[in-house]
Structure formats: C-alpha cells, structure tokens
Design an enzyme around this catalytic site. Structure first.
Site, PDB file in Angstrom:
ATOM      1  N   ASP A  82      -1.542  15.449  -5.973  1.00  0.00           N
ATOM      2  CA  ASP A  82      -2.422  14.303  -6.154  1.00  0.00           C
ATOM      3  C   ASP A  82      -3.417  14.254  -5.008  1.00  0.00           C
ATOM      4  OD1 ASP A  82      -0.578  13.593  -4.212  1.00  0.00           O
ATOM      5  OD2 ASP A  82      -0.617  11.474  -4.722  1.00  0.00           O
ATOM      6  N   SER A 105      -4.454   7.688  -2.747  1.00  0.00           N
ATOM      7  CA  SER A 105      -3.508   8.571  -3.410  1.00  0.00           C
ATOM      8  C   SER A 105      -4.061   9.102  -4.733  1.00  0.00           C
ATOM      9  CB  SER A 105      -2.181   7.834  -3.594  1.00  0.00           C
ATOM     10  OG  SER A 105      -1.172   8.680  -4.056  1.00  0.00           O
TER      11      SER A 105
END
Length: 468
Positions: free
Chosen positions: A238, A99
C-alpha cells in the site's frame, strides 16, 4: 477516540481537514506533552503524495518553533520510520501518510521512542494540549530547533531488511506492485540485493498517483502480472508500505489471512510460535480459524485495527498477528506492520520448507465473505438504532455455527462496514446487501460499493482493511 486522533492517527483531506494550522497545533502540543522542558528530538518522514511536502514543512516548523530538533528522514515506508525512531535516540517519530487512502487525503501517525505507536491515553493528552497552544512558550535565539536531513535513512532500513533473509534468492523472479508509494525503489533494491530478478509495477510516484488503481487494495493487478511475467511470487504494497498482499505463480491471491496462516503453521512446526497462538481480528475469515485449529494453532480475535492487534499480542505473548488486509506484525522483527518484512517472512518459509507457495496455501479454504461500505455522516449511530440491532440479532441467530456477521464504524472514514461470512456464498451476498441497505435507509446514507455484494472466496474481502 478524540476529535482529531482516530484508530490510526490523524487523517483527513490535506489542506482542508489536515491544514498547516492544524500541523502547527499538533507539533507544538507534541513537544509540550512528550518533551516538556528542555530540547527535544523528533524523527519525521512521509510518503510521496503531493501534500506530503507541504505538511512536512508545517509540522517540522511547528516542532522547531517549540524548541525541538527535527531529523528529517524523507520519503520512507512507515515501518522504516518506526525502526529509525527506535535507533536515533529521539523523543518521538512522526509519519505523514494516509496509508492506502486516495491521494487527496493525508495523515499523521506518532511513534514512541520504542517504535510502538503511542497509547490512546497519550494521544488524548496531546489532543487536549492542541486546544491550548496559544499559551505555550515560543523559544527564541539558540533555543529554536534545527532541521537536519538524515541522508542514509533508506540505506539503514534496507540493510535491516536484507539481514532478515534466510538465504540468497538467485534464480527467483519476483513481481512487486509498489502502489506508486513509499516502497517505490526500495522494494526493488531489496529483492535485487538478495539476488532475485525483479519486475517493478506502479513504482513511479508523481505525488498524485499513489494507490490509484494499484497496490494492496487492488490485488487484481499483481494477480494478473505475476503469471504473465512468469514470476515465482508477486507482492502488492500500500501507499506507506505497512501492508502486503501476495500472489502465487498462478495468479491466486494470498491475503493477510493466508500469509499469517502459512507463517504461523511453519513456526508452530518448528516450535517458534509461543503458546501456539496467532492474533487476528474479528474480520479474519473463519476458514483460517478452522485450518489452524485442525493443526493445533489457536486463533485469538482482537478488535479491528492494528493497534488493537498489537495490544492483544503484547497481552498474550504472541509473536505473530495481523489483519486480512495484509497488515501483519512480527514482534520478533518489528514494532508495527511492515509489508517488506512480511514478504520476507513468506519467502523464508518457502526456502526453509522446500515447499511451493501453492502447497503451503492449500490448507486454507476461505468461507465466502462479503464486505459492503455505507457512507453516512455519523457512523457510530448504527449502534443506537433499534431496527438495525434487531436485524443484526436475527441474522446472528440464523447463521449460528456456520457463519458470522459484523457491523462496525470505520475508524478513519465516514463509513459503516457490513461484513457477512458463511458457508453459502449466495446467502452471504444477500445478507450483506439487506443489512447494508437497512443501515443506509436508517442513517440517511448510501451504499458506496453495491457492486461488491458478491461472495469472495478467492481473495481479500472488498475493503476489509483493518484499521481503515
């Protein structure tokens, strides 16, 4: 949570904590628990960080060695993999990504055939089986699994996204920071297919530059670029594309709280917000709660972590929920946070309401909020320290009715997070610094972002990243 699974799957330093040997144990255990006897099918995708190919190969080999077929989706945002897990008739989906974490980290998330993450109990069962893989069968001959590339995976996901737009975007100018991650390329193509002029930023992944000084954890990049390029809106994702932070044309940040608030109020006015309810977390700014309450929308707070937001949404029947970090879930469109879906929902509100982003964001006034991180060896120990607990109780009494304090162990990093929020920015800063220094002293740690002890009244809290 267990030894391997945290609040958002398994994470660690790639090729150290997260080794090929661990991938072998995980893959074989997952087939044993999720498939049992017979031939299973798993969807597998990843983000573009350098270790992704290594871990993808190891996990695919492990799944095949246990008799499962692997549908390899390639580099794709995490929510795209969740979507295709639902549509490809598989036993599970797996995403190799860390992530928003730095490039040396990596991780694995597992999705059920429904596209939702597996519950804690199922992850615990898989983890238990990881300690017993030596006794699991190894099929041979035609019983060995096959690997097949799904060459149109990105196109399928993109078509789904385009179908969520309410109107063409001809004449729009949109800046997009892709964090050199999984949305690189696909985000630009999405907005261009809808008719917008796109300014791509940080969209050239080389495996080592993911999240490096860019993306949703560095909103200053999109906030500077949006007015400079005279864009109507800017979006920062992200590394794996499950989050988004926005910027208006003046360069003011639109964090997850603000985006959720805008969409929730719009849906409420149209009778499309069941129960007049929005689910957020204990990290959500009090300013959002006050603004929603004044307009007839109730805010329900869950534990930090998108899995807990989702659990609460399913319990209450809410359709909108999420985190300040920009991880927002629209259950009528997706089973997990999706930065591109969230961006589309925000743009749809602008189109349907005929109002500017600046006007839509005007009801939301943030209480100054400070978040500090303390790096320690065992974060959970703070809960057993009498001096820390006494100091925390004292602060809670002092801020009662005009602020909040939250101390918690991170679910994915060796950090204790200390958050303070109140109507006085200087007091919020001083309180956060005092508590963070106490935690560091008592637990033998160090405050890793001491320069962040400043009240944040115009952007997302430093490190306030939900499941982080």
């Amino acid at each position: 949570m267990g030894r391997f699974f945290g609040t958002d799957g398994i994470r660690g330093v790639a090729n150290a904590d997260l080794s090929t040997e661990l991938m072998d144990r995980l893959g074989r255990a997952a087939v044993h628990v999720l498939v049992g006897h017979g031939r299973g099918r798993f969807a597998l995708g990843r983000d573009p960080r350098i270790s992704g190919g290594l871990l993808e190969a190891a996990l695919a080999a492990a799944l095949c060695s246990a008799g499962a077929d692997v549908l390899r989706l390639g580099i794709l945002p995490t929510p795209g993999i969740a979507l295709l897990t639902r549509r490809l008739d598989v036993d599970a989906g797996a995403v190799i990504s860390a992530s928003h974490n730095p490039m040396e980290d990596n991780g694995v998330k597992l999705f059920a055939p429904t596209g939702f993450k597996f519950p804690d109990a199922m992850e615990a069962e898989i983890e238990a089986a990881m300690g017993e893989t030596g006794g699991l069968p190894r099929p041979t001959g035609s019983a060995v699994g096959r690997i097949t590339d799904v060459t149109d995976a990105a196109a399928r996901y993109l078509d789904y996204l385009v179908g969520l737009a309410r109107a063409p975007l001809n004449g729009w100018r949109i800046a997009v920071d892709c964090a050199n991650g999984a949305t690189s390329g696909i985000a630009q193509e999405l907005w261009e297919r809808l008719g917008a002029d796109v300014i791509p930023l940080c969209a050239s992944p080389d495996g080592t530059n993911i999240n490096a000084g860019c993306g949703s954890t560095h909103p200053e990049v999109i906030c500077e670029a949006t007015p400079r390029h005279r864009a109507d809106v800017g979006f920062a994702h992200d590394g794996d594309g499950d989050r988004v932070i926005g910027a208006d044309r003046r360069g003011r940040v639109l964090d997850g709280d603000t985006i959720m608030g805008i969409v929730a109020l719009h849906r409420h006015a149209r009778g499309e917000l069941p129960g007049g309810l929005l689910v957020a977390t204990v990290m959500t700014n009090m300013g959002l709660e006050v603004a929603l309450r004044d307009r007839g929308v109730r805010l329900d707070r869950a534990r930090v972590g998108d899995r807990y937001v989702l659990e609460r949404m399913l319990e209450t029947g809410a359709l909108v929920g999420g985190e300040q970090s920009g991880h927002v879930i629209f259950l009528d469109h997706a089973t997990t946070g999706d930065g591109l879906v969230t961006a589309l929902q925000l743009v749809n509100v602008v189109l349907e309401s005929g109002r500017s982003l600046e006007e839509l964001a005007s009801p939301f006034h943030r209480y100054p909020q400070v978040l500090l991180n303390v790096r320690v060896q065992t974060p959970e120990r703070w809960q057993d320290d009498a001096e820390i607990l006494a100091a925390l109780a004292h602060v809670e009494r002092r801020l009662a009715g005009r602020g909040r304090v939250l101390v918690r162990a991170s679910g994915t990093e060796p950090l204790v997070r200390v958050m303070t929020e109140c109507d006085d920015g200087a007091e919020a800063s001083a309180t956060a610094s005092s508590l963070a220094n106490l935690v560091a002293r008592r637990l033998g740690g160090v405050v890793v972002n001491p320069g962040a002890a400043a009240a944040l009244d115009d952007g997302p809290a430093n490190g306030g990243n939900g499941s982080a």
